[in-house]
Each structure stands twice: as structure tokens, then as C-alpha cells.
Design a protein around this motif. Structure first.
Motif, PDB file in Angstrom:
ATOM      1  N   THR A   1      -6.329  -0.899  13.448  1.00  0.00           N
ATOM      2  CA  THR A   1      -4.873  -0.069  12.998  1.00  0.00           C
ATOM      3  C   THR A   1      -4.025  -1.436  12.902  1.00  0.00           C
ATOM      4  OG1 THR A   1      -5.141   2.060  13.948  1.00  0.00           O
ATOM      5  CG2 THR A   1      -3.014   1.583  14.613  1.00  0.00           C
ATOM      6  N   GLU A   2      -4.179  -1.991  14.025  1.00  0.00           N
ATOM      7  CA  GLU A   2      -3.191  -3.653  14.160  1.00  0.00           C
ATOM      8  C   GLU A   2      -3.178  -3.939  13.129  1.00  0.00           C
ATOM      9  OE1 GLU A   2      -4.253  -5.412  17.152  1.00  0.00           O
ATOM     10  OE2 GLU A   2      -3.344  -4.235  19.098  1.00  0.00           O
ATOM     11  N   TRP A   3      -4.401  -4.341  12.733  1.00  0.00           N
ATOM     12  CA  TRP A   3      -4.788  -4.861  10.828  1.00  0.00           C
ATOM     13  C   TRP A   3      -3.836  -4.270   9.847  1.00  0.00           C
ATOM     14  CZ3 TRP A   3      -6.837  -3.629   6.040  1.00  0.00           C
ATOM     15  CH2 TRP A   3      -7.085  -5.427   4.888  1.00  0.00           C
ATOM     16  N   LEU A   4      -3.714  -2.750   9.932  1.00  0.00           N
ATOM     17  CA  LEU A   4      -3.147  -2.101   9.505  1.00  0.00           C
ATOM     18  C   LEU A   4      -1.265  -1.884   9.219  1.00  0.00           C
ATOM     19  CD1 LEU A   4      -5.058   1.530   8.499  1.00  0.00           C
ATOM     20  CD2 LEU A   4      -3.924  -0.185   6.718  1.00  0.00           C
ATOM     21  N   THR A   5      -1.110  -2.572  10.449  1.00  0.00           N
ATOM     22  CA  THR A   5       0.657  -2.235  11.014  1.00  0.00           C
ATOM     23  C   THR A   5       0.774  -3.683  10.867  1.00  0.00           C
ATOM     24  OG1 THR A   5      -0.148  -2.229  13.218  1.00  0.00           O
ATOM     25  CG2 THR A   5       0.432  -0.435  12.155  1.00  0.00           C
ATOM     26  N   ARG A   6       0.539  -5.154  10.779  1.00  0.00           N
ATOM     27  CA  ARG A   6       0.690  -6.222  11.163  1.00  0.00           C
ATOM     28  C   ARG A   6       1.471  -6.585   9.912  1.00  0.00           C
ATOM     29  NH1 ARG A   6      -0.524  -9.645  16.011  1.00  0.00           N
ATOM     30  NH2 ARG A   6      -1.348  -8.391  17.433  1.00  0.00           N
ATOM     31  N   ARG A   7       1.234  -5.721   8.503  1.00  0.00           N
ATOM     32  CA  ARG A   7       1.287  -7.418   7.175  1.00  0.00           C
ATOM     33  C   ARG A   7       1.162  -5.621   6.114  1.00  0.00           C
ATOM     34  NH1 ARG A   7      -2.483  -9.471   4.371  1.00  0.00           N
ATOM     35  NH2 ARG A   7      -3.868 -10.379   5.049  1.00  0.00           N
ATOM     36  N   PRO A   8       1.382  -5.660   5.149  1.00  0.00           N
ATOM     37  CA  PRO A   8       1.595  -4.811   4.168  1.00  0.00           C
ATOM     38  C   PRO A   8       0.090  -5.156   3.085  1.00  0.00           C
ATOM     39  CG  PRO A   8       3.530  -5.324   3.697  1.00  0.00           C
ATOM     40  CD  PRO A   8       3.506  -6.372   4.613  1.00  0.00           C
ATOM     41  N   ARG A   9      -0.814  -3.573   2.924  1.00  0.00           N
ATOM     42  CA  ARG A   9      -2.006  -3.956   2.423  1.00  0.00           C
ATOM     43  C   ARG A   9      -1.794  -3.351   1.439  1.00  0.00           C
ATOM     44  NH1 ARG A   9      -3.452  -8.558   5.064  1.00  0.00           N
ATOM     45  NH2 ARG A   9      -4.004  -8.117   7.594  1.00  0.00           N
ATOM     46  N   ASP A  10      -2.564  -3.703  -0.048  1.00  0.00           N
ATOM     47  CA  ASP A  10      -2.886  -3.313  -0.701  1.00  0.00           C
ATOM     48  C   ASP A  10      -3.293  -1.740  -0.827  1.00  0.00           C
ATOM     49  OD1 ASP A  10      -5.570  -3.782  -0.834  1.00  0.00           O
ATOM     50  OD2 ASP A  10      -4.945  -5.271  -2.210  1.00  0.00           O
ATOM     51  N   ALA A  11      -3.745  -0.906  -1.778  1.00  0.00           N
ATOM     52  CA  ALA A  11      -4.567   0.355  -1.760  1.00  0.00           C
ATOM     53  C   ALA A  11      -5.899   0.323  -1.517  1.00  0.00           C
ATOM     54  CB  ALA A  11      -4.667   0.975  -3.067  1.00  0.00           C
ATOM     55  N   ASP A  12      -6.454  -0.492  -2.110  1.00  0.00           N
ATOM     56  CA  ASP A  12      -7.821  -0.683  -1.789  1.00  0.00           C
ATOM     57  C   ASP A  12      -8.783  -0.794  -0.157  1.00  0.00           C
ATOM     58  OD1 ASP A  12      -8.544   0.080  -4.303  1.00  0.00           O
ATOM     59  OD2 ASP A  12      -9.519  -2.143  -4.607  1.00  0.00           O
ATOM     60  N   GLU A  13      -7.673  -2.261   0.525  1.00  0.00           N
ATOM     61  CA  GLU A  13      -7.422  -2.890   1.639  1.00  0.00           C
ATOM     62  C   GLU A  13      -7.115  -1.488   2.548  1.00  0.00           C
ATOM     63  OE1 GLU A  13      -6.796  -7.357   1.110  1.00  0.00           O
ATOM     64  OE2 GLU A  13      -4.832  -5.754   1.748  1.00  0.00           O
ATOM     65  N   GLN A  14      -6.445  -0.603   2.561  1.00  0.00           N
ATOM     66  CA  GLN A  14      -5.500   0.611   3.144  1.00  0.00           C
ATOM     67  C   GLN A  14      -6.920   1.463   3.074  1.00  0.00           C
ATOM     68  OE1 GLN A  14      -1.884   1.787   2.247  1.00  0.00           O
ATOM     69  NE2 GLN A  14      -0.880   0.110   2.476  1.00  0.00           N
ATOM     70  N   ARG A  15      -7.061   2.214   1.723  1.00  0.00           N
ATOM     71  CA  ARG A  15      -8.801   2.189   1.808  1.00  0.00           C
ATOM     72  C   ARG A  15     -10.178   1.828   2.555  1.00  0.00           C
ATOM     73  NH1 ARG A  15      -8.197   3.639  -3.501  1.00  0.00           N
ATOM     74  NH2 ARG A  15      -9.916   2.147  -3.347  1.00  0.00           N
ATOM     75  N   ALA A  16     -10.171   0.826   2.428  1.00  0.00           N
ATOM     76  CA  ALA A  16     -11.488   0.217   3.894  1.00  0.00           C
ATOM     77  C   ALA A  16     -11.407   0.608   4.963  1.00  0.00           C
ATOM     78  CB  ALA A  16     -11.690  -1.230   3.211  1.00  0.00           C
TER      79      ALA A  16
ATOM     80  N   GLN B   1      -9.240   2.659   6.630  1.00  0.00           N
ATOM     81  CA  GLN B   1      -8.732   4.120   6.344  1.00  0.00           C
ATOM     82  C   GLN B   1     -10.680   4.628   6.751  1.00  0.00           C
ATOM     83  OE1 GLN B   1      -6.695   5.601   3.553  1.00  0.00           O
ATOM     84  NE2 GLN B   1      -4.779   5.453   4.248  1.00  0.00           N
ATOM     85  N   GLU B   2     -11.573   3.925   5.823  1.00  0.00           N
ATOM     86  CA  GLU B   2     -12.819   4.942   6.184  1.00  0.00           C
ATOM     87  C   GLU B   2     -13.501   3.757   6.964  1.00  0.00           C
ATOM     88  OE1 GLU B   2     -14.323   3.335   2.546  1.00  0.00           O
ATOM     89  OE2 GLU B   2     -13.763   5.373   1.499  1.00  0.00           O
ATOM     90  N   ALA B   3     -13.307   2.861   7.305  1.00  0.00           N
ATOM     91  CA  ALA B   3     -13.106   2.205   8.528  1.00  0.00           C
ATOM     92  C   ALA B   3     -13.153   3.165  10.175  1.00  0.00           C
ATOM     93  CB  ALA B   3     -13.153   0.611   8.905  1.00  0.00           C
ATOM     94  N   ILE B   4     -11.903   3.264  10.205  1.00  0.00           N
ATOM     95  CA  ILE B   4     -11.354   3.920  11.222  1.00  0.00           C
ATOM     96  C   ILE B   4     -12.365   5.242  11.475  1.00  0.00           C
ATOM     97  CG2 ILE B   4      -9.457   4.999  11.943  1.00  0.00           C
ATOM     98  CD1 ILE B   4      -7.939   3.128  11.220  1.00  0.00           C
ATOM     99  N   ALA B   5     -12.512   5.943  10.116  1.00  0.00           N
ATOM    100  CA  ALA B   5     -13.089   7.745  10.264  1.00  0.00           C
ATOM    101  C   ALA B   5     -13.877   7.557  10.178  1.00  0.00           C
ATOM    102  CB  ALA B   5     -13.120   8.232   8.887  1.00  0.00           C
ATOM    103  N   SER B   6     -15.195   6.181  10.104  1.00  0.00           N
ATOM    104  CA  SER B   6     -16.541   6.291  10.719  1.00  0.00           C
ATOM    105  C   SER B   6     -16.457   6.232  11.616  1.00  0.00           C
ATOM    106  CB  SER B   6     -16.788   4.648  10.084  1.00  0.00           C
ATOM    107  OG  SER B   6     -18.153   4.290  10.619  1.00  0.00           O
ATOM    108  N   ALA B   7     -15.507   5.139  12.720  1.00  0.00           N
ATOM    109  CA  ALA B   7     -15.867   4.810  13.957  1.00  0.00           C
ATOM    110  C   ALA B   7     -15.284   5.803  15.121  1.00  0.00           C
ATOM    111  CB  ALA B   7     -14.795   3.713  14.341  1.00  0.00           C
ATOM    112  N   ALA B   8     -14.151   6.861  14.310  1.00  0.00           N
ATOM    113  CA  ALA B   8     -14.235   7.998  15.098  1.00  0.00           C
ATOM    114  C   ALA B   8     -15.257   8.912  14.687  1.00  0.00           C
ATOM    115  CB  ALA B   8     -12.626   9.061  14.919  1.00  0.00           C
TER     116      ALA B   8
END
Length: 456
Positions: free
Chosen positions: A261-276, A278-285
Motif C-alpha cells: 500500500t505504501e509502495w503504491l501511494t509513494r509515487r505513480p506506478r504503471d498498470a502492470d506494477e499496480q496490478r502486481a 494489488q494481486e500481492a495485497i489480495a493474496s496476503a488478505a
């Protein structure tokens, strides 16, 4: 009587029980004593009458003409009191001033021999008829009737009855008080032991009572309390260890969610990085959700009076189909066995079996076999694979939370699946074990897990 004995305290119940038993026993003794005393007084009155009659008959002579002649000894007032002398039915001598009823009763005894009779009225008496016989022929020629008042005897009996009742009441009161004192003193060590055990169980102390130097009853109680404290201590240690391990394992996916979450909010990411991310967050959840759901299922199963019911083979088929859809590259799962029902809900059974199926798919070389059967009054479910099996040096730690045989195998699991599955199975009244490949012919070269569940 039942309400009387329904005391709230053990001391009160024992005291009331002792009082009831003592009351029954004392009532029996009092009744027997008074009956025996009444019989004894009855016999004494008859002995007095018989003795007086014989003494009066000794003063009676038979004249030449067959008439009775009474000799008058000196100071014969004692003999004349309550004495009638008859020749046939004619009265020769009778006491002066006798009541009419008593005199009539004495007249009825004239001509009879060795007979006792009672006279009712204001002054009840007992009478006795003694035969006066001719020394030559033995024929009865007269009758001596003696009477004695029963008032002194009845007074003695009534006094004894009242005294015995008063004594019985005093004895019962003394028995009740002494029983309460003795029982309270006898139960004092039990109360002290119970209070100590409660204090120790709250503090989790390792102290124990021990049975040495105690009476047999308290030694048994001490042994039972020590066993209870041991079980409480074991449960407390298990819960503490489980809470610590789960806290540690939940911290890992939570930290990953926070980092992503911090990595996503610190600076802009492209679509592939955002999708990766989100998948990591979903897997951990999802990992956290599986852990929490398993614990909730275990708590509900442990406290549920009606655990539920499921068709085990149908459930295995659904799990196999769902796994094939989610993991198309995983080895095929073959379902066999009998059509049996287990005494747990579908949800609980699924959470018990799913970690075993996941492990089998992960490590199997080409196939996974599952089945169920009814054995020894329980439902037995087996999950087998043809993979490398469980390392011998890891078998003892297989079901410990947070332990993995190969942490570097690329699988991001927390090592809680088997631990939570066994915990849930035991809460439902069953268990999970790893079959010994050396003694189980069906285990093959891979791993074979055996699950037992209560019957439905």
C-alpha cells in the motif's frame, strides 16, 4: 423429608441426613423400650395379684360342714385391701367401700380359677381369681379374688414415655449440632484445597497438592485436582503458544499489505506494477482470511451442541472439481471410497480437508487419491499423493504452527494449514495423522494423511 434434606451445603445435607437416621433409630429404640417397660409392669402387677391371692388362700380353712372359715391374722389390713372371698358364688368376705363397678367385676370372677380380668372406670384395676380347693378331693370349693389399682403402673409408664421422648429430643439436637461441627471440621481441608486450586489455576502456577501424607479420601481429591490443574496448564500453554504463533504469522501478510500500500501511494506506478501490487495485497488478505476463518470455525465447532452433517464423498468430489478449475496445471484428483456421512458441517469438513488437498496437489508428481470409509465407528478420510513424502526428520514437527519442511520451495504459505486443520478436526471430535509408509501398504512412496471424523 426430601425438601428437608435439600440443603444447599454439603455440611447441611450431611447433618440433616445424620439427624434423619438418628431420629429413625431413636424412635425405634424408644418404642421398643416403652413396649418392654409396659410388658414388665404388666407382669409385675400380675405377680402381685397372684402372691396376694395365694397368701389370702392360706388363711382360708374348710370346716367339717364344708363351709369356708377365714382365719383373721394380726394386722391383716394389707391382706383385706382389695380381696374378695367367695364360696361358690356367695361372697364370704369383701373389702369395704369398694366401687360398685369393681365389686361387680369381682362377682363375675366367682367360681373361676387362675383368671385375670380388668375393670374400667375412673380408677382402672386388674383382678385375679384364685381357686380354693378341698385338700382331700382337690375340688374347688371357693375363690379368692384380688384386685390392684393400675394407676401407679400407668403413671410409671407415662413418666418413662415422657422422659424417653425428652431424652430423644435432646439426643437429636446434640447429634445435629455435633454432626455439623464435625463435618465442618472434616471439610475444612477440602475447602482450603479448592480455594488453593482455584488460585493456582488463575495464576497458572506449577505447584501441585500431591497425595503424600493425606487421608485416602483427600489423597484421591488431591490427585484429581492435580490432574485438573495439569490439564488447565496444558490448555493455557497451548492457547498461549497458538496465539503467539498466529500473531507472528498474521504479522507477515499484514506487513506485506502495508508495504504494498505504501509502495503504491509513494509515487505513480504503471498498470502492470499496480496490478502486481494489488494481486500481492489480495493474496496476503486471502491468507489472513483463511487463518481467521479456520480459527472461527474451530471456536464454533468446539462450542456447538449440534455440529452438523455432511456427505463426505460428495464433498470430496466438489473440492476436487473446484481445485481442478482453480489449478488446471495441478495433478488430477481421484475420488473413491464409500458413501458415508460425517457428524460435522460441510464448512468445517471443507476447512479440515482443503489444506490436505492443497499440499497433495502441490507435492504430487502425477496423481492425488482421496477416499472415505466407515471404520471402527468413525468416518475415515485419506488423502494420498505420489510426491516425495514428508522428510523423516520433519515428521515430529509436521503439525506445529509456522513450521515448513522447505521454506525455500517458492510457496508463500505461512505454515499454518496443517496445524489449523488438526486443531479444527480435534475440536469436532476427530483427528489428523500422517500414515506410516513403512506399515501402510496403500501409502506408497508419497505422503498419506488419515483424517477421522465422528459419524453423522
Amino acid at each position: 423429608m426430601r425438601r428437608l434434606l435439600a440443603s444447599r451445603t454439603l455440611r447441611g445435607r450431611l447433618a440433616l441426613m445424620a439427624l434423619a437416621v438418628s431420629a429413625l433409630w431413636i424412635a425405634v429404640l424408644t418404642t421398643v423400650f416403652n413396649l418392654a417397660l409396659d410388658q414388665r409392669l404388666h407382669a409385675q402387677a400380675q405377680d402381685v395379684l397372684r402372691t396376694r391371692a395365694q397368701a389370702v388362700a392360706a388363711t382360708v380353712d374348710i370346716g367339717p360342714d364344708g363351709r369356708l372359715v377365714v382365719r383373721e391374722p394380726a394386722q391383716d389390713q394389707a391382706l383385706d385391701s382389695g380381696v374378695w372371698i367367695y364360696q361358690g358364688t356367695r361372697v364370704v368376705e369383701k373389702p369395704p367401700g369398694t366401687p360398685t363397678a369393681l365389686d361387680a367385676r369381682a362377682n363375675q370372677l366367682a367360681g373361676r380359677a387362675d383368671v385375670f380380668a380388668d375393670s374400667a372406670g375412673s380408677a382402672p384395676s386388674r383382678l385375679y381369681a384364685y381357686a380354693v380347693r378341698d385338700p382331700g378331693g382337690g375340688e374347688q370349693v371357693g375363690t379368692v379374688v384380688t384386685a390392684v389399682s393400675l394407676d401407679p403402673y400407668r403413671s410409671t409408664a407415662n413418666t418413662a414415655l415422657v422422659g424417653s421422648v425428652v431424652l430423644a429430643v435432646l439426643l437429636l439436637g446434640t447429634v445435629y449440632l455435633l454432626t455439623r461441627l464435625v463435618v465442618r471440621r472434616a471439610l475444612r481441608p477440602v475447602a482450603a484445597m479448592s480455594a488453593t486450586a482455584e488460585r493456582w489455576s488463575e495464576a497458572g502456577t506449577s505447584e501441585r497438592f500431591g497425595s503424600r501424607g493425606r487421608p485416602a479420601e483427600l489423597a484421591t481429591l488431591a490427585t484429581s485436582l492435580d490432574s485438573l490443574l495439569d490439564r488447565l496448564a496444558a490448555v493455557l500453554r497451548d492457547e498461549q503458544q497458538q496465539a503467539a504463533e498466529l500473531s507472528h504469522e498474521l504479522r507477515t501478510p499484514l506487513a506485506r499489505i502495508t508495504a504494498e500500500t505504501e509502495w503504491l501511494t509513494r509515487r505513480p506506478r504503471d498498470a502492470d506494477e499496480q496490478r502486481a501490487s494489488q494481486e500481492a495485497i489480495a493474496s496476503a488478505a486471502a491468507t489472513m482470511r483463511r487463518i481467521c476463518d479456520s480459527l472461527l470455525s474451530e471456536a464454533r465447532t468446539r462450542g456447538s451442541a449440534v455440529p452438523g452433517r455432511c456427505r463426505v464423498r460428495d464433498l470430496l468430489r466438489r473440492l476436487a472439481a473446484a481445485g481442478a478449475a482453480e489449478h488446471p496445471d495441478a495433478p488430477a484428483v481421484t475420488v473413491g471410497g464409500e458413501d458415508v456421512s460425517a457428524g460435522v458441517s460441510d464448512t468445517v469438513a471443507e476447512r479440515i480437508l482443503m489444506p490436505l488437498l492443497d499440499n497433495a496437489r502441490r507435492y504430487a508428481a502425477s496423481s492425488v487419491t482421496v477416499g472415505c470409509e466407515l471404520e471402527n465407528g468413525a468416518v475415515t478420510v485419506y488423502v494420498s499423493d505420489d510426491g516425495p513424502g514428508v522428510p523423516a526428520d520433519f515428521t515430529a514437527s509436521l503439525f506445529e504452527p509456522g513450521r515448513r519442511a522447505d521454506p525455500g520451495d517458492g510457496h508463500d504459505g505461512a505454515g499454518l494449514g496443517l496445524a489449523l486443520a488438526r486443531r479444527l478436526a480435534r475440536a469436532a471430535g476427530g483427528d489428523i495423522r500422517l500414515a506410516d509408509a513403512g506399515t501402510d501398504d496403500e501409502a506408497g512412496t508419497g505422503a498419506r494423511f488419515v483424517v477421522t471424523l465422528p459419524t453423522g
